[in-house]
Design an enzyme around this catalytic site. Structure first.
Site, short mmCIF file in Angstrom:
data_model
loop_
_atom_site.label_atom_id
_atom_site.label_comp_id
_atom_site.label_asym_id
_atom_site.label_seq_id
_atom_site.Cartn_x
_atom_site.Cartn_y
_atom_site.Cartn_z
N GLU A 113 26.34 159.72 59.28
CA GLU A 113 26.92 159.55 60.63
C GLU A 113 25.90 159.83 61.73
O GLU A 113 25.90 159.18 62.77
CB GLU A 113 28.15 160.46 60.76
CG GLU A 113 29.30 159.96 59.90
CD GLU A 113 30.39 161.02 59.70
OE1 GLU A 113 30.05 162.16 59.32
OE2 GLU A 113 31.57 160.70 59.91
N GLU A 133 32.82 161.91 51.66
CA GLU A 133 33.87 162.88 52.03
C GLU A 133 35.10 162.82 51.14
O GLU A 133 35.72 163.84 50.87
CB GLU A 133 34.29 162.67 53.50
CG GLU A 133 33.28 163.15 54.53
CD GLU A 133 32.21 162.13 54.88
OE1 GLU A 133 32.07 161.12 54.17
OE2 GLU A 133 31.52 162.33 55.89
N1 CO8 Z 1 26.47 171.57 52.43
C1 CO8 Z 1 26.02 172.78 52.02
N2 CO8 Z 1 25.09 172.94 51.08
C2 CO8 Z 1 24.57 171.84 50.53
C3 CO8 Z 1 24.98 170.53 50.90
C4 CO8 Z 1 25.97 170.42 51.92
N3 CO8 Z 1 26.40 169.23 52.39
N4 CO8 Z 1 24.29 169.65 50.17
C5 CO8 Z 1 23.49 170.35 49.36
N5 CO8 Z 1 23.65 171.67 49.57
C6 CO8 Z 1 22.97 172.79 48.92
C7 CO8 Z 1 23.49 172.99 47.50
O1 CO8 Z 1 24.69 173.74 47.51
C8 CO8 Z 1 22.34 173.73 46.88
O2 CO8 Z 1 22.38 175.07 47.32
P1 CO8 Z 1 22.16 176.30 46.24
O3 CO8 Z 1 20.73 176.11 45.78
O4 CO8 Z 1 22.37 177.51 47.07
O5 CO8 Z 1 23.13 176.08 45.17
C9 CO8 Z 1 21.11 173.11 47.54
O6 CO8 Z 1 21.60 172.47 48.73
C10 CO8 Z 1 20.47 172.04 46.68
O7 CO8 Z 1 21.46 171.10 46.34
P2 CO8 Z 1 21.71 170.63 44.82
O8 CO8 Z 1 21.33 171.71 43.86
O9 CO8 Z 1 23.10 170.11 44.72
O10 CO8 Z 1 20.62 169.45 44.71
P3 CO8 Z 1 20.71 168.12 43.87
O11 CO8 Z 1 19.37 167.48 44.00
O12 CO8 Z 1 21.24 168.39 42.51
O13 CO8 Z 1 21.82 167.19 44.62
C11 CO8 Z 1 22.91 166.21 46.54
C12 CO8 Z 1 21.61 166.79 45.94
C13 CO8 Z 1 23.27 164.92 45.82
C14 CO8 Z 1 22.64 165.93 48.00
C15 CO8 Z 1 24.06 167.23 46.35
O14 CO8 Z 1 23.63 168.49 46.87
C16 CO8 Z 1 25.32 166.86 47.07
O15 CO8 Z 1 26.10 166.05 46.59
N6 CO8 Z 1 25.58 167.47 48.26
C17 CO8 Z 1 26.78 167.28 49.01
C18 CO8 Z 1 26.78 165.97 49.74
C19 CO8 Z 1 28.07 165.77 50.51
O16 CO8 Z 1 29.15 165.76 49.94
N7 CO8 Z 1 27.95 165.58 51.84
C20 CO8 Z 1 29.07 165.38 52.70
C21 CO8 Z 1 29.53 166.71 53.23
S1 CO8 Z 1 31.06 166.59 54.12
C22 CO8 Z 1 30.62 166.12 55.65
O17 CO8 Z 1 29.48 165.83 55.98
C23 CO8 Z 1 31.75 166.04 56.63
C24 CO8 Z 1 31.70 167.14 57.66
C25 CO8 Z 1 31.84 168.51 57.04
C26 CO8 Z 1 32.23 169.56 58.07
C27 CO8 Z 1 31.44 170.84 57.92
C28 CO8 Z 1 32.11 171.98 58.64
C29 CO8 Z 1 31.19 173.20 58.86
#
Ligand code: CO8
Length: 259
Positions: A113, A133
């Protein structure tokens, strides 16, 4: 504590970097408001012509809103959160200077976004873009349901939003979600190259062009064209118009003064 939004000047191009690499540059409310402050400052900074937005490290542009901050959020809190983020993203979209997104990795949810608010999107070959989402049981709230269909069409946007699947940079280029795809190591150089080319133009002409595009495309065609004619007329009152036209006739490079 390390700053979550960094601004680095390269001549008159400002590179704004979301800097939470350990959390895949996900954006929490503090980061969103720091981004808003940075963009508001750059918008009026006379030393800045063009802005590039990117993410720290090699893995992520912005992997979305900070999911860990969502646990305590109730309905009204979610609404407020969306409205706050939307007002910052609107600042990016309405910024009088061109904004280029250099998508260097995951651009998911709020990250996709954020890229959608930029004028031009360039991507690294390994970048992945999506609106995941629905996988969290929520919907896009930072403008995704509105800007994505406007950019790529309702059918393709619905597919991305309903499946929650990420798309590759090449696919994103095919559907017009990004303008160009580059080898990972080349992305920033290419973004800078484009920014420098744009920065050579008259800032007044850029500002009026952006106003015509951003505001005019939300109007019906007749009103949009009338609005364009008004801004076209306004551009004739600038010193840069005089300089641009004189330079053409005198067969020399124009020296715009941005007025
Ligand atoms: N929020 C918080 N932490 C995150 C996020 C995120 N969106 N994405 C990744 N991280 C963190 C992981 O939790 C992890 O932290 P830790 O080492 O402490 O466990 C660290 O980043 C590394 O991530 P991964 O180990 O998961 O790394 P991978 O290479 O295996 O995967 C991905 C990378 C594919 C990006 C995976 O992390 C993922 O799927 N992330 C989530 C993506 C997602 O769903 N995004 C949409 C979020 S919702 C949104 O944007 C709408 C608004 C939300 C409102 C928020 C209100 C405050």
């Amino acid at each position: 504590m390390e700053e979550t939004v960094l601004v680095e000047m390269k001549d008159d191009v400002a590179v704004v970097t979301i800097n939470r690499p350990k959390a895949m540059n996900s954006i929490d409310p503090d980061t969103i408001s720091a981004l808003g402050e940075a963009v508001a400052d750059l918008a009026v900074d006379p030393d800045v012509s063009v802005i590039i937005l990117t993410g720290a490290g090699e893995k992520a542009f912005v992997a979305g809103g900070d999911i860990k901050g969502m646990t305590e959020l109730d309905g009204m809190g979610g609404r407020e959160m969306a409205l706050d983020a939307q007002s910052v993203f609107n600042l990016v979209e309405k910024c009088p200077k061109p904004v280029i997104a250099a998508i260097n990795g995951y651009a998911l949810g709020g990250g996709c976004e954020l890229a959608l608010c930029c004028d031009i999107r360039l991507a690294a070959k390994s970048a992945k873009i999506g609106q995941p989402e629905v996988n969290l049981g929520i919907i896009p709230g930072f403008g995704g349901t509105q800007r994505l269909p406007r950019l790529v069409g309702r059918g393709l946007a619905s597919e991305m939003i309903f499946t929650g699947e990420m798309v590759t940079a090449e696919y994103a280029e095919r559907i017009g979600l990004v303008n160009h795809v580059y080898e990972d190591g080349e992305l920033m150089d290419k973004a800078l190259e484009m920014a420098v080319k744009i920065a050579e133009k008259s800032r007044t002409a850029l500002k009026l062009s952006k106003e015509a595009i951003v505001n005019g495309t939300e109007m019906d065609l007749d009103k949009g064209c009338l609005y364009e004619a008004d801004l076209f007329g306004l551009s004739f009152s600038s010193a840069d118009k005089k300089e641009g036209v004189s330079a053409f006739i005198e067969k020399r490079k124009p020296e715009f003064k941005d007025v």
